[in-house]
Every structure is written in C-alpha cells, then in structure tokens.
Design a protein around this motif. Sequence first.
Motif, PDB file in Angstrom:
ATOM      1  N   GLY A  88       0.724  -1.275  -0.145  1.00 44.24           N
ATOM      2  CA  GLY A  88      -0.001   0.091  -0.007  1.00 44.24           C
ATOM      3  C   GLY A  88       0.947   1.174   0.018  1.00 44.24           C
ATOM      4  N   THR A  89       0.496   2.304   0.614  1.00 40.15           N
ATOM      5  CA  THR A  89       1.095   3.624   0.783  1.00 40.15           C
ATOM      6  C   THR A  89       2.461   3.577   1.468  1.00 40.15           C
ATOM      7  N   THR A  90       2.736   2.164   2.361  1.00 43.89           N
ATOM      8  CA  THR A  90       4.089   2.368   3.141  1.00 43.89           C
ATOM      9  C   THR A  90       5.138   2.090   1.965  1.00 43.89           C
ATOM     10  N   GLN A  91       4.666   1.719   0.753  1.00 44.76           N
ATOM     11  CA  GLN A  91       5.767   1.632  -0.486  1.00 44.76           C
ATOM     12  C   GLN A  91       6.437   2.847  -0.594  1.00 44.76           C
ATOM     13  N   HIS A  92       5.834   3.975  -0.473  1.00 44.95           N
ATOM     14  CA  HIS A  92       6.529   5.241  -0.674  1.00 44.95           C
ATOM     15  C   HIS A  92       6.614   6.161   0.691  1.00 44.95           C
ATOM     16  N   PHE A  93       6.329   5.654   1.886  1.00 47.88           N
ATOM     17  CA  PHE A  93       6.283   6.413   3.003  1.00 47.88           C
ATOM     18  C   PHE A  93       7.910   6.405   3.545  1.00 47.88           C
ATOM     19  N   ASN A 226      13.448  -9.396   2.705  1.00 45.20           N
ATOM     20  CA  ASN A 226      13.211  -9.112   3.931  1.00 45.20           C
ATOM     21  C   ASN A 226      14.417  -8.352   4.616  1.00 45.20           C
ATOM     22  N   GLN A 227      15.468  -7.916   3.786  1.00 41.79           N
ATOM     23  CA  GLN A 227      16.504  -7.051   4.253  1.00 41.79           C
ATOM     24  C   GLN A 227      16.622  -5.932   3.440  1.00 41.79           C
ATOM     25  N   TYR A 228      15.666  -5.533   2.696  1.00 43.15           N
ATOM     26  CA  TYR A 228      15.708  -4.280   2.110  1.00 43.15           C
ATOM     27  C   TYR A 228      15.400  -3.208   3.282  1.00 43.15           C
ATOM     28  N   ALA A 229      15.968  -2.241   3.032  1.00 44.47           N
ATOM     29  CA  ALA A 229      16.322  -1.149   4.356  1.00 44.47           C
ATOM     30  C   ALA A 229      15.005  -0.543   4.620  1.00 44.47           C
ATOM     31  N   LYS A 230      14.039  -0.326   3.999  1.00 39.76           N
ATOM     32  CA  LYS A 230      12.867   0.290   4.512  1.00 39.76           C
ATOM     33  C   LYS A 230      11.983  -0.677   4.832  1.00 39.76           C
ATOM     34  N   ARG A 231      11.314  -0.669   5.955  1.00 38.81           N
ATOM     35  CA  ARG A 231      10.392  -1.613   6.467  1.00 38.81           C
ATOM     36  C   ARG A 231       8.824  -1.375   5.968  1.00 38.81           C
ATOM     37  N   SER A 232       8.736  -1.019   4.723  1.00 35.21           N
ATOM     38  CA  SER A 232       7.449  -1.196   3.954  1.00 35.21           C
ATOM     39  C   SER A 232       6.762  -2.496   4.220  1.00 35.21           C
ATOM     40  N   THR A 233       5.491  -2.744   4.439  1.00 33.43           N
ATOM     41  CA  THR A 233       4.661  -3.904   4.786  1.00 33.43           C
ATOM     42  C   THR A 233       5.107  -5.262   3.985  1.00 33.43           C
ATOM     43  N   ASP A 234       5.346  -4.712   2.675  1.00 34.65           N
ATOM     44  CA  ASP A 234       5.831  -5.693   1.708  1.00 34.65           C
ATOM     45  C   ASP A 234       7.210  -6.289   1.916  1.00 34.65           C
ATOM     46  N   ASN A 235       8.140  -5.619   2.663  1.00 33.60           N
ATOM     47  CA  ASN A 235       9.341  -6.009   3.305  1.00 33.60           C
ATOM     48  C   ASN A 235       9.321  -6.594   4.325  1.00 33.60           C
TER      49      ASN A 235
END
Length: 592
Positions: A88-93, A226-235
């Motif tokens: 969702g919008t956590t992809q660009h937060f 799951n080690q991408y830096a930003k913890r958007s919920t897809d990560n």
Amino acid sequence: MRDVIVVGAGAGGPVVAKELAAKGLDVLVLEAGPRHADPRAEWTSFENDANNPLTGFLRLGPTDRTRPAWFRELPQNSFVWQVSGVGGTTQHFYGNYPRPYPGVFDDYTGPDAAAYDIQHRFPFGFRELLPYLEWVEATAPVATAAMGHKEQTFFRGCESLGLPVQTTKTTREASYRPQQNAVLQPHGTAGRSADTDLLHYPRATGCTFCGYCFQGCMRPVGAPRNQYAKRSTDNSYVPMALTADAWARGGKPSTLITDAYVTRIHAETRNGKLTASGVTWKDNTTETEHREDARVVVLAGGCVENPRLWLNSGLPNPNDWVGRGVTDHFLDWVVGVFDDPVGNPKGVGSAARADFPSKGGLENVGVPPALHAFAMNFSDSGIHGHYANGRGPVGPWDGPAGRLTGPMLKDLMSGRLENLLSVVVLTDDDVQPENRVVRSGLPLGDEHGPVPKVQMWGRKRTRRTLENREFLARRAAEVIRGAGAKRVYRIDWAPLLLHIQSSMRMGGSERDSVLDSDAQSRAVRGLYIADTSALANALGGPNPTLTTQALATRTAEKIFAEHFGGDPWVYADNPVVSTDPRITVRLGQLGL
C-alpha cells in the motif's frame, strides 16, 4: 469457508494476517493492486516512472499500467496520494514510526488535556496500547534513524529556539529528536560510500543513503526481500504472513491474491444480529467475479476505499458517520535557502523531528527534484510575490505565503537543491464531520461501482486546527532561520492527503463513531477495520503507521479471543521475532 478475510495489504491488513496466521487460522488477503515481487527488475528510481499518479508503478490502479488509474472525485483544490498494491502507501512512506501523544487517549489527565480534541479521544488508555506499540517496534524493527548533514542543520535550528532533546520514545513535552523509524541502520559500506559498486549486499546492509525513499525501497542491491532497508509492509509483515508456519509453532501461511478488487461485503442475520459473512471480489485481469465466505471480515483498504465499499455494499449507517471525521494532519511546507549545501536530499528521507504535543509536529524532509518542485508549487494561496497586497498568510517567512513558480522556482531548482532545507508541518487537526468520504454523484462510476468523493475543506477547519497549523508554520520558519537560512518560504499547502485517518473511526459514543473500542463495527458483528481509517483522531500529529499497526495487532488479538476462543498473546512473556533473525527482544526490556 475461511476463518478470516482481510481486504487490503497496506499498512494494517498484513499485520492482522501475520498475527492470526501465526495462531493457525486460515487467512485470505485480497489486494486490489499489484504485488511487486522483484522490485529490482520492475522498478526504477526515476521520479515520473514511480510517482506519476496516472501511469507510475506507485499509483492507485491495477497491475496493468496501460489501464486507467482508479478515479476519486475531489471537489476542492487537493490531492489524494495513495498507492495500491502489496505494501500500500507504505511503499512510498519514509518509515517514520513515532508514538502517538498520550493526550489523545481517554485516560489522559495532564495539564494540557483540554488542548486536544477532547470530544474524539481513543476509547481506552495509552497504557493499554503501550504493549502493542512495543510489539510493533520490535517486529518492524524500529530504531533511531540514521542521520546526516541536513539533520544536523535542523537540530541547530531547534536549539536556537531553546527546545530540549527528547530522550524517550513517548513524547510528553515540546522537544526535538532523531526520528524513530523503520529503516534498517547502515552497516558495512552502506552510508559510507557513494560508489554503487561498493553498495551490494552483504558488503553493505541497511540504508545506503540513496535518497529515493519515496520511489520505494529496493536496496541494498542483492539483499533478500526481508533485508531491504525500508520496512514497508511488503518487506516486513507480508513475508511473515506468507510464511507463518516457518516461524510460529502451529502457524499457517496466509493466502494472498492480488489484482482482486473487493466490490461487496456480504452480511446476514444470525441470532438476531447482522453479521459479516464474506465478500465478492473482481479479478482485474479477467473481469470475473468470485465469492468468498468467512467467519470474520477485516477491512484494511484505506480511508477512501473502506467507506466506499461499505456504502456500495448497502451496509447500515445508522448515525451517518461512515466516511465522516477524516483527519489529514492539515499539512504544510516551509523551505529555507542556505548559502552552502545542507545535504538535501541525501540519506533517509526524514530522520529528524520536533514535537509540540497538543499542536502537532515538524519533520525535516529531503526529496528528489521533481517532488521538491511539486511541494513548492502546491498551494492554496496563489503565486508568491505575484499579487500587490499578497494573498497568503504573513509571518516569519519572506513575503506572503504562496506557491513558488517561474524564475524563482528555476533558480531554486537549478543547482541549489542541496542548499534547501525543507520542513513539513504535521498539524493536530480536529475530527470534523464535514470532512468526509461519500459516494460521488457523478453519473458514471468505474468498473467497480460508484466512485468515492473526498471532501476536505482546507479553509473551513476548526479554530483550534487553524491555530495549531499557524503555530507550527511559524515554528518551522524560526527553526530554519535559526539554522542559518538566508531566505525562508512558506507554501501554504492545499489539502495534500498523505496522512489520511479516521474516516471509519472508533470511539466511546455511538453518536459519532463507526467502531467500538475493539475496532469491531457497531452495526455489523464480525466486521472489523484495521487501518488508519479506524483511528479515533489525528494522534496529536505524529505519523500514523506505528499506531495503526499497534491497533491492528490489538484488533487481531480481539478477533482471536472473541471469534476463535483464543487467549491474548501480547502480554505473555514471549520473545518477539523481528524480520532480522539476529534480533530477539522481550517486551519487558523495551520500557518507555
């Protein structure tokens, strides 16, 4: 029949799915947009490719980007910045996870209690939510933001106002601090080099300081998802929800279906009570419709889609509060021009903040060029310097507030981007029934039915909201000036709906809320809401993701106890396992 259907895979839905799947429930997650399974192959860092609201990969629309984006009617000068798809919008937060101010809860008795929206508090106490906040902070995980030159400059400005440093996670007084955010700390070569050849996993881990947070996160290169830096919920939460059996004893993986636009919630009368029984969803690719039944339905489609779906489904709205009470932190933008570079937009998008409980907060924000140009050109006050008497508010900024255009904008954007320090104003705005989401009166809907109309009247806010916004805009200008800026401009943003909350609010009274204190619908049993639309108010101004996910965790626990005979789990002395297998934290160790 499923145990639970979750509608939406943004900030809140995956949290409910992860928690209930871990308890062995059969959970189906339906997401209207795409799943970007391999961002490094599907995404770029080009701003138009990512952020174009019609064709960008981070837009509100189906997977097929040749098809139109989904339409919302906006009767005023405003913009709804939402993203469909898994995450969702956590992809660009920006990953900011500050706690809510205690003053927005019903147990608050501090000396400034009357300065909050006292008519619309959370129907339980801050202490009750605290373990769920800690649970999310450990799971995401949340830590002190990695910082650089722009944060140092912002802090210098805060010190010029005499603000103290905030040293605890819970903010109770005016102060400044590094952000608490869900962005993995840089290690190895990350944050230490601009050489892209050196920024590969595992040599580099965590944030690489690329500066492209708003275009999604796909770094470090070579890192597992799951080690991408930003913890958007897809990560973060989505991988956990889909592999529940791998990390929780007795867990069962959730099922995720994307491009699945839910068009109707079904309900039937059971034991004299209207009860949710399932949903109908439409496949965006084949246009076929499907029916799914469940014991519990959880809406997590966002502040615009949840009211639309409710109203299009013909569900009861006895007090007419479905879609009402939208809060948006009535954002504003203040920017300073310095003689020397201050590091904008390098590093984490937002890593420093100043808080003013009962009024709101300020965030230092760095964005790439196109977004910065948009931010300086989105105003409710006309063109800066164009009108003889000025149209925008006046204050400790240069000239009346207004949009920057023409030669002035070109001058600021031509080789000066690193010399700009930008601050976003996050207002604690009141819950107002006039700010709402309704079904549009336009004669044509879209392929999913009548479209939503979003009414956000920027100039018709309460006196408290307007005074809070003006106070914060002045503090922002003073911080920037105190940091050494030679020029300061206030833009006076029109409603930019990045932080949208409370359209399906929980509350203590049936007169002005849709949900009870468990986030269950008052009108339809077994129908819950688990995203920002469930928030009782604007949280005092802090970013909504942490509170939303803590509330979603609490809601999952309530669902498990009421409908499946389970016991609470957050209060148990169990380790919290984050996405990083090296991190194990017991809740009692976290404290305040």
